[in-house]
Design a protein around this motif. Structure first.
Motif, PDB file in Angstrom:
ATOM      1  N   VAL A  18       0.822  -1.226   0.000  1.00 43.33           N
ATOM      2  CA  VAL A  18       0.000   0.000   0.000  1.00 43.33           C
ATOM      3  C   VAL A  18       0.849   1.266   0.000  1.00 43.33           C
ATOM      4  CG1 VAL A  18      -1.968  -1.121   1.090  1.00 43.33           C
ATOM      5  CG2 VAL A  18      -0.267   0.034   2.509  1.00 43.33           C
ATOM      6  N   ALA A  19       2.165   1.131  -0.164  1.00 38.93           N
ATOM      7  CA  ALA A  19       3.051   2.302  -0.130  1.00 38.93           C
ATOM      8  C   ALA A  19       2.766   3.264  -1.284  1.00 38.93           C
ATOM      9  CB  ALA A  19       4.511   1.864  -0.143  1.00 38.93           C
ATOM     10  N   VAL A  20       2.568   2.755  -2.492  1.00 37.27           N
ATOM     11  CA  VAL A  20       2.326   3.641  -3.638  1.00 37.27           C
ATOM     12  C   VAL A  20       0.972   4.343  -3.517  1.00 37.27           C
ATOM     13  CG1 VAL A  20       2.054   3.743  -6.145  1.00 37.27           C
ATOM     14  CG2 VAL A  20       3.906   2.407  -5.143  1.00 37.27           C
ATOM     15  N   PRO A  21      -0.125   3.610  -3.207  1.00 33.75           N
ATOM     16  CA  PRO A  21      -1.382   4.345  -3.008  1.00 33.75           C
ATOM     17  C   PRO A  21      -1.288   5.370  -1.877  1.00 33.75           C
ATOM     18  CG  PRO A  21      -1.826   1.987  -3.193  1.00 33.75           C
ATOM     19  CD  PRO A  21      -0.343   2.157  -3.169  1.00 33.75           C
ATOM     20  N   ALA A  22      -0.553   5.048  -0.822  1.00 32.33           N
ATOM     21  CA  ALA A  22      -0.388   6.002   0.281  1.00 32.33           C
ATOM     22  C   ALA A  22       0.395   7.227  -0.179  1.00 32.33           C
ATOM     23  CB  ALA A  22       0.308   5.334   1.459  1.00 32.33           C
ATOM     24  N   GLY A  23       1.406   7.018  -1.025  1.00 34.91           N
ATOM     25  CA  GLY A  23       2.164   8.144  -1.565  1.00 34.91           C
ATOM     26  C   GLY A  23       1.315   9.044  -2.448  1.00 34.91           C
ATOM     27  N   VAL A  24       0.464   8.430  -3.267  1.00 32.11           N
ATOM     28  CA  VAL A  24      -0.435   9.212  -4.123  1.00 32.11           C
ATOM     29  C   VAL A  24      -1.403  10.013  -3.258  1.00 32.11           C
ATOM     30  CG1 VAL A  24      -2.301   9.033  -5.815  1.00 32.11           C
ATOM     31  CG2 VAL A  24      -0.214   7.706  -6.124  1.00 32.11           C
ATOM     32  N   LEU A  25      -1.946   9.374  -2.221  1.00 25.85           N
ATOM     33  CA  LEU A  25      -2.851  10.089  -1.320  1.00 25.85           C
ATOM     34  C   LEU A  25      -2.136  11.242  -0.623  1.00 25.85           C
ATOM     35  CD1 LEU A  25      -5.654  10.330  -0.059  1.00 25.85           C
ATOM     36  CD2 LEU A  25      -4.851   8.799   1.753  1.00 25.85           C
ATOM     37  N   ALA A  26      -0.892  11.033  -0.220  1.00 24.81           N
ATOM     38  CA  ALA A  26      -0.135  12.109   0.429  1.00 24.81           C
ATOM     39  C   ALA A  26       0.073  13.287  -0.523  1.00 24.81           C
ATOM     40  CB  ALA A  26       1.206  11.579   0.923  1.00 24.81           C
ATOM     41  N   ALA A  94     -11.702   9.441  -5.223  1.00 22.12           N
ATOM     42  CA  ALA A  94     -11.820   8.804  -3.912  1.00 22.12           C
ATOM     43  C   ALA A  94     -12.252   7.348  -4.032  1.00 22.12           C
ATOM     44  CB  ALA A  94     -12.788   9.585  -3.028  1.00 22.12           C
ATOM     45  N   VAL A  95     -13.207   7.080  -4.903  1.00 24.88           N
ATOM     46  CA  VAL A  95     -13.673   5.704  -5.107  1.00 24.88           C
ATOM     47  C   VAL A  95     -12.566   4.861  -5.729  1.00 24.88           C
ATOM     48  CG1 VAL A  95     -15.287   4.277  -6.441  1.00 24.88           C
ATOM     49  CG2 VAL A  95     -16.113   6.306  -5.229  1.00 24.88           C
ATOM     50  N   LEU A  96     -11.935   5.382  -6.771  1.00 23.25           N
ATOM     51  CA  LEU A  96     -10.867   4.646  -7.439  1.00 23.25           C
ATOM     52  C   LEU A  96      -9.703   4.385  -6.485  1.00 23.25           C
ATOM     53  CD1 LEU A  96      -9.805   3.438 -10.077  1.00 23.25           C
ATOM     54  CD2 LEU A  96      -8.853   5.677 -10.602  1.00 23.25           C
ATOM     55  N   TRP A  97      -9.317   5.374  -5.691  1.00 20.19           N
ATOM     56  CA  TRP A  97      -8.219   5.196  -4.740  1.00 20.19           C
ATOM     57  C   TRP A  97      -8.571   4.144  -3.694  1.00 20.19           C
ATOM     58  CZ3 TRP A  97      -7.437   5.576   0.470  1.00 20.19           C
ATOM     59  CH2 TRP A  97      -6.125   5.513   0.893  1.00 20.19           C
ATOM     60  N   VAL A  99     -10.620   1.559  -4.033  1.00 21.87           N
ATOM     61  CA  VAL A  99     -10.524   0.246  -4.684  1.00 21.87           C
ATOM     62  C   VAL A  99      -9.055  -0.144  -4.837  1.00 21.87           C
ATOM     63  CG1 VAL A  99     -10.942  -0.988  -6.862  1.00 21.87           C
ATOM     64  CG2 VAL A  99     -12.735   0.439  -5.857  1.00 21.87           C
ATOM     65  N   TRP A 100      -8.228   0.810  -5.222  1.00 23.34           N
ATOM     66  CA  TRP A 100      -6.796   0.559  -5.407  1.00 23.34           C
ATOM     67  C   TRP A 100      -6.143   0.096  -4.109  1.00 23.34           C
ATOM     68  CZ3 TRP A 100      -2.836   4.998  -6.490  1.00 23.34           C
ATOM     69  CH2 TRP A 100      -1.583   4.462  -6.817  1.00 23.34           C
ATOM     70  N   VAL A 101      -6.396   0.795  -3.009  1.00 27.41           N
ATOM     71  CA  VAL A 101      -5.733   0.450  -1.759  1.00 27.41           C
ATOM     72  C   VAL A 101      -6.242  -0.889  -1.217  1.00 27.41           C
ATOM     73  CG1 VAL A 101      -7.186   1.629  -0.036  1.00 27.41           C
ATOM     74  CG2 VAL A 101      -4.747   1.481   0.321  1.00 27.41           C
ATOM     75  N   VAL A 102      -7.514  -1.183  -1.379  1.00 29.75           N
ATOM     76  CA  VAL A 102      -8.044  -2.483  -0.924  1.00 29.75           C
ATOM     77  C   VAL A 102      -7.419  -3.606  -1.734  1.00 29.75           C
ATOM     78  CG1 VAL A 102     -10.131  -3.910  -0.855  1.00 29.75           C
ATOM     79  CG2 VAL A 102     -10.190  -1.577   0.039  1.00 29.75           C
ATOM     80  N   ARG A 103      -7.355  -3.436  -3.043  1.00 26.86           N
ATOM     81  CA  ARG A 103      -6.746  -4.480  -3.881  1.00 26.86           C
ATOM     82  C   ARG A 103      -5.261  -4.615  -3.583  1.00 26.86           C
ATOM     83  NH1 ARG A 103      -9.557  -7.030  -7.561  1.00 26.86           N
ATOM     84  NH2 ARG A 103      -7.726  -7.498  -8.828  1.00 26.86           N
ATOM     85  N   ALA A 104      -4.565  -3.501  -3.373  1.00 33.40           N
ATOM     86  CA  ALA A 104      -3.137  -3.568  -3.056  1.00 33.40           C
ATOM     87  C   ALA A 104      -2.913  -4.267  -1.723  1.00 33.40           C
ATOM     88  CB  ALA A 104      -2.539  -2.164  -3.030  1.00 33.40           C
ATOM     89  N   ALA A 105      -3.737  -3.978  -0.728  1.00 26.25           N
ATOM     90  CA  ALA A 105      -3.593  -4.618   0.574  1.00 26.25           C
ATOM     91  C   ALA A 105      -3.801  -6.126   0.475  1.00 26.25           C
ATOM     92  CB  ALA A 105      -4.577  -4.015   1.570  1.00 26.25           C
ATOM     93  N   ARG A 106      -4.637  -6.539  -0.450  1.00 26.22           N
ATOM     94  CA  ARG A 106      -4.891  -7.975  -0.645  1.00 26.22           C
ATOM     95  C   ARG A 106      -3.883  -8.620  -1.587  1.00 26.22           C
ATOM     96  NH1 ARG A 106     -11.459  -7.733  -1.292  1.00 26.22           N
ATOM     97  NH2 ARG A 106     -11.880  -7.283   0.898  1.00 26.22           N
TER      98      ARG A 106
END
Length: 143
Positions: A18-26, A94-97, A99-106
Motif C-alpha cells: 500500500v506504499a504507492v497508493p499512500a504516496g499518491v494520497l499524500a 476517492a472511489v478509485l483510490w 478500490v486501489w488500496v483495498v486491492r493492493a492490501a490484498r
C-alpha cells in the motif's frame, strides 16, 4: 499459503503493497492542503485561466481551485457551485483510490479496463459541460 491452500498473491508485506497508493494520497492531500491554505478567490495567488482571459469563456476546469478550496473547508454547496464536474472528479478519485488500496492490501493489482468508448464518453461530458456552462441558460454552472 492462504487459508484455501493457494499461494499468496503477493509475497510483499502489506505495508509495502500500500506504499504507492499512500504516496499518491499524500501528494493529493498536500495539493488540497495548499489550495485550502492559499485562497484562490484572492487575486494574485494563482494565474487566471488562459481561455477565460483570452475569450471570456469558461473551460471545464474554471472554478476548480475555488471548488477545491471550498471542499477543503467543508462547503459542498460552494464547491458544486464553483465546479460541479471537479467535485464529481474528486469523488471518482476517492472511489478509485479506495478500490486501489483495498486491492493492493490484498496483494492484487488494480486493473482498469474501461474499454474504447470511455475516452469518447469522457470527452463528450467535458464538451457538453463546457458548452452548457457558457450558454445563457447554463449560468448556474458559472464559477
Amino acid at each position: 499459503m492462504n487459508a484455501c491452500g493457494r499461494p499468496d498473491p503477493s509475497p510483499l508485506p502489506a505495508w509495502r503493497r500500500v506504499a504507492v497508493p499512500a504516496g499518491v494520497l499524500a501528494a493529493v492531500a498536500g495539493a488540497y492542503g495548499y489550495v485550502g491554505a492559499v485562497d484562490p478567490g484572492e487575486p494574485g495567488h494563482y494565474p487566471v485561466c488562459p481561455l477565460y482571459r483570452l475569450t471570456g469563456l469558461y473551460c471545464p476546469g474554471c472554478g476548480g481551485l475555488r471548488g477545491a478550496h471550498a471542499l477543503v473547508h467543508g462547503d459542498l454547496a460552494a464547491a458544486l457551485r464553483d465546479n460541479a464536474l471537479g467535485v464529481a472528479a474528486c469523488l471518482g478519485f476517492a472511489v478509485l483510490w479506495t478500490v486501489w488500496v483495498v486491492r493492493a492490501a490484498r496483494g492484487r493489482p488494480l486493473r482498469i479496463d474501461p474499454g474504447p468508448a470511455a475516452p469518447w464518453v469522457l470527452g463528450a461530458v467535458l464538451v457538453v459541460f463546457t458548452v452548457v456552462r457558457n450558454l445563457p441558460f447554463g449560468g448556474w454552472l458559472h464559477p
